[in-house]
Design a protein around this motif. Sequence first.
Motif, short mmCIF file in Angstrom:
data_model
loop_
_atom_site.label_atom_id
_atom_site.label_comp_id
_atom_site.label_asym_id
_atom_site.label_seq_id
_atom_site.Cartn_x
_atom_site.Cartn_y
_atom_site.Cartn_z
N LYS A 1 46.33 -13.84 2.57
CA LYS A 1 45.35 -12.87 3.07
C LYS A 1 44.13 -13.59 3.65
CE LYS A 1 42.40 -9.07 1.55
NZ LYS A 1 41.88 -8.34 0.40
N ASN A 2 43.75 -14.69 3.02
CA ASN A 2 42.57 -15.42 3.47
C ASN A 2 42.90 -16.50 4.49
OD1 ASN A 2 40.23 -14.28 1.86
ND2 ASN A 2 41.76 -14.61 0.27
N GLY A 3 44.16 -16.58 4.91
CA GLY A 3 44.56 -17.48 5.98
C GLY A 3 44.39 -18.95 5.68
N THR A 4 44.48 -19.33 4.39
CA THR A 4 44.37 -20.75 4.05
C THR A 4 45.62 -21.48 4.54
OG1 THR A 4 45.48 -20.59 1.91
CG2 THR A 4 43.10 -20.13 1.94
N GLU A 5 45.52 -22.79 4.64
CA GLU A 5 46.68 -23.57 5.07
C GLU A 5 47.84 -23.40 4.08
OE1 GLU A 5 47.20 -25.05 8.02
OE2 GLU A 5 45.28 -24.11 8.48
N LEU A 6 47.52 -23.42 2.77
CA LEU A 6 48.57 -23.21 1.77
C LEU A 6 49.17 -21.82 1.92
CD1 LEU A 6 47.00 -24.85 -1.43
CD2 LEU A 6 48.95 -25.69 -0.11
N GLY A 7 48.35 -20.84 2.24
CA GLY A 7 48.83 -19.47 2.42
C GLY A 7 49.76 -19.32 3.60
N LYS A 8 49.42 -19.94 4.72
CA LYS A 8 50.27 -19.88 5.91
C LYS A 8 51.62 -20.54 5.64
CE LYS A 8 46.38 -20.01 9.12
NZ LYS A 8 45.63 -20.88 10.04
N LEU A 9 51.57 -21.66 4.95
CA LEU A 9 52.80 -22.38 4.62
C LEU A 9 53.68 -21.55 3.68
CD1 LEU A 9 54.38 -24.99 5.02
CD2 LEU A 9 53.05 -26.00 3.15
N ALA A 10 53.07 -20.98 2.64
CA ALA A 10 53.81 -20.15 1.68
C ALA A 10 54.47 -18.97 2.38
CB ALA A 10 52.89 -19.67 0.57
N LYS A 11 53.73 -18.31 3.27
CA LYS A 11 54.25 -17.13 3.97
C LYS A 11 55.48 -17.45 4.81
CE LYS A 11 52.73 -13.15 6.74
NZ LYS A 11 54.08 -12.78 7.04
N SER A 12 55.51 -18.62 5.41
CA SER A 12 56.65 -18.98 6.26
C SER A 12 57.95 -19.04 5.44
CB SER A 12 56.39 -20.31 6.97
OG SER A 12 56.45 -21.40 6.07
N TYR A 13 57.85 -19.43 4.16
CA TYR A 13 59.03 -19.47 3.29
C TYR A 13 59.37 -18.07 2.75
CZ TYR A 13 58.77 -24.55 3.32
OH TYR A 13 58.77 -25.86 3.71
N ILE A 14 58.36 -17.37 2.29
CA ILE A 14 58.55 -16.04 1.70
C ILE A 14 59.21 -15.09 2.69
CG2 ILE A 14 57.33 -14.00 0.82
CD1 ILE A 14 55.34 -16.01 -0.48
N ASP A 15 58.76 -15.12 3.94
CA ASP A 15 59.31 -14.22 4.95
C ASP A 15 60.80 -14.45 5.21
OD1 ASP A 15 56.93 -12.90 5.26
OD2 ASP A 15 56.38 -13.88 7.15
N LYS A 16 61.29 -15.63 4.88
CA LYS A 16 62.72 -15.93 5.04
C LYS A 16 63.49 -15.69 3.74
CE LYS A 16 61.63 -20.01 6.74
NZ LYS A 16 61.70 -21.40 7.23
#
Length: 192
Positions: free
Chosen positions: A41-56
């Motif tokens: 939600k806060n667009g952190t680098e760790l958040g962007k990376l996590a989202k790329s895996y979760i979405d798959k």
Amino acid sequence: MINIVLFGPPGSGKGTQAQNLIEKFNLKQISTGDLFRYNMKNGTELGKLAKSYIDKGELVPDQVTTDMLIDEVKKPTDTSGFIFDGYPRTANQTEALEKIVKEILNGEISVCLSLIVNDEILVERLLKRGETSGRTDDSNEEIIRARIKEYYTKTAEVAELYKQQGKYVEVNGVGGIDEISEKLFAEVEKIK
């Protein structure tokens, strides 16, 4: 100090049961799901990376998850311990958590409580949650089944590690919320 690993596949009720354990035993929940959502939600680098895996429908790599967890454990708290919800999911994470709890909290993992739920019930629960949560990973049955399969594949070794330590307890995660909570409470009372 009570340090609980709350275990179970996606849709098993970990979040709901963690809240009941928190109220009963004055614990702080550290949910990897919440950590991921906060960082995404806060667009952190760790958040962007996590989202790329979760979405798959894949699990987030150990180091990303561990880094988020360390930051959270270091925050001051006046509770009687922690509930680790969604972590550890691999043998490496298990070792990392034991090190974190020992070095940062001067404690150890008290028990691993594992919620057991039939796969078809998990799919049904997640699809229903997807109707209102807006989470893309809860709206597609194929992704849900991939998440459940990957969970079992990657976490079997974690269950085995806690079994070897005599800290692994299975609890039936099907039934009324209060009924399941009472079973969990009874297991925690045994270690207090």
